[in-house]
Design a protein around this motif. Structure first.
Motif, PDB file in Angstrom:
ATOM      1  N   SER A 144       0.730   4.000  -3.022  1.00 41.84           N
ATOM      2  CA  SER A 144       0.454   5.411  -2.739  1.00 41.84           C
ATOM      3  C   SER A 144       1.592   6.294  -3.235  1.00 41.84           C
ATOM      4  O   SER A 144       1.362   7.389  -3.764  1.00 41.84           O
ATOM      5  CB  SER A 144       0.251   5.627  -1.234  1.00 41.84           C
ATOM      6  OG  SER A 144      -0.967   5.057  -0.806  1.00 41.84           O
ATOM      7  N   SER A 204       0.824  -1.205   0.000  1.00 36.74           N
ATOM      8  CA  SER A 204       0.000   0.000   0.000  1.00 36.74           C
ATOM      9  C   SER A 204       0.860   1.258   0.000  1.00 36.74           C
ATOM     10  O   SER A 204       0.534   2.241  -0.670  1.00 36.74           O
ATOM     11  CB  SER A 204      -0.933  -0.004   1.223  1.00 36.74           C
ATOM     12  OG  SER A 204      -1.860  -1.058   1.146  1.00 36.74           O
ATOM     13  N   THR A 263      -4.539   1.813  -1.776  1.00 39.81           N
ATOM     14  CA  THR A 263      -3.640   2.837  -1.284  1.00 39.81           C
ATOM     15  C   THR A 263      -3.497   2.779   0.232  1.00 39.81           C
ATOM     16  O   THR A 263      -4.279   2.116   0.921  1.00 39.81           O
ATOM     17  CB  THR A 263      -4.130   4.236  -1.701  1.00 39.81           C
ATOM     18  OG1 THR A 263      -5.413   4.459  -1.110  1.00 39.81           O
ATOM     19  CG2 THR A 263      -4.227   4.344  -3.207  1.00 39.81           C
ATOM     20  N   TRP A 319      -1.081  11.713  -1.509  1.00 39.38           N
ATOM     21  CA  TRP A 319      -0.630  10.686  -0.574  1.00 39.38           C
ATOM     22  C   TRP A 319      -1.673  10.421   0.513  1.00 39.38           C
ATOM     23  O   TRP A 319      -1.847   9.296   0.964  1.00 39.38           O
ATOM     24  CB  TRP A 319       0.689  11.138   0.040  1.00 39.38           C
ATOM     25  CG  TRP A 319       1.276  10.188   1.030  1.00 39.38           C
ATOM     26  CD1 TRP A 319       1.035  10.152   2.366  1.00 39.38           C
ATOM     27  CD2 TRP A 319       2.184   9.109   0.760  1.00 39.38           C
ATOM     28  NE1 TRP A 319       1.749   9.141   2.950  1.00 39.38           N
ATOM     29  CE2 TRP A 319       2.461   8.492   1.992  1.00 39.38           C
ATOM     30  CE3 TRP A 319       2.799   8.639  -0.394  1.00 39.38           C
ATOM     31  CZ2 TRP A 319       3.327   7.397   2.095  1.00 39.38           C
ATOM     32  CZ3 TRP A 319       3.660   7.557  -0.292  1.00 39.38           C
ATOM     33  CH2 TRP A 319       3.920   6.949   0.933  1.00 39.38           C
TER      34      TRP A 319
END
Length: 263
Positions: A70, A66, A220, A204
């Protein structure tokens, strides 16, 4: 006596400012403390501090996957909105009319709309293009929502740029591309850097759009944290939040350093 009276409001104002800052920072200190807990659930440390959840964060394939996803999405979307947002701001600056203000307002719509409304509309459009649950879909969505940050910061820098500098370069034989590379961009670099930093942080940390557009293939970091909250209160989330806080501070510090160096 009069000097003392003039200084007292300043002291009171500084005290109130520091009190507000401490109040805002207090929740962050709690998050950092929870990330060091020795218990299997979200709580403050009981018998001593532990780094087990930081170890879990950097050894778990799910969390690392993840984080990597991201990072890739944020980097690519930031590059896209950085180029397009900068060119759009320069174009509006060159037009310098009521039409430019209309264009700026239109580009700020993703920032003004509630994230839920924008994400719902994006899902409907993206579904028609087949971009749901794809990197392409979420990168484009993040680029569109991050572009207003670049437009705002670059437009602010352009407001202090003398148009005669570009005119002089063009009169000396510079092409539009050369004047852009050697005159305009160097003078607005602090604004561009600021926009890129804010766009990267936005991508982000973005969750709502990821919940609508991303599926099982694109997972993400914010969505991983969201699922962790819904399924089980894993203290690893506090460790992730602490790392994100420090990364954000580092990015902002780097941005301030580069702006100061430019001056």
């Amino acid at each position: 006596m009069s000097d003392t009276l003039r200084q007292e409001p300043t002291i009171v104002t500084k005290s109130l400012a520091w009190a507000v800052i401490c109040y805002l920072v207090l929740p962050i200190t709690v998050v950092v403390s929870v990330s060091l807990t020795d218990r299997p659930y979200l709580s403050l440390p009981s018998e001593g501090v532990s780094l087990q959840y930081y170890e879990k964060l950097f050894t778990s394939s799910e969390w690392l996957s993840s984080i990597w996803q991201s990072f890739v999405i944020a980097t690519v979307s930031t590059a896209i909105c950085g180029v397009l947002g900068t060119l759009a701001a320069i174009g509006c600056w060159r037009i310098g009319s009521g039409l430019a203000n209309v264009v700026r307002m239109a580009m700020l719509i993703p920032l003004m709309l509630p994230s839920m409304i924008y994400a719902l509309g994006a899902y409907q459009v993206w579904a028609g293009f087949g971009w749901v649950n794809t990197y392409t879909g979420i990168i484009i969505a993040h680029a569109m929502t991050g572009m207003p940050y670049v437009v705002i910061t670059v437009s602010t820098s352009l407001a202090g740029l003398d148009p005669k500098l570009e005119q002089a370069a063009r009169n000396l034989g510079a092409t539009m591309g050369q004047s852009l590379r050697h005159v305009i961009i160097p003078n607005i670099r602090p604004g561009v850097i600021s926009g890129l930093v804010f766009a990267f942080i936005h991508s982000w940390d973005e969750l709502v759009i990821a919940l609508f557009i991303a599926g099982r293939n694109v997972f993400t970091l914010p969505r991983r944290m969201w699922d962790g909250i819904n399924e089980h209160l894993d203290p690893t989330m506090a460790a992730v939040a602490t790392v994100l806080i420090f990364l954000t501070v580092i990015l902002l510090a780097a941005e301030f350093f580069l702006r100061g160096k430019k001056r």
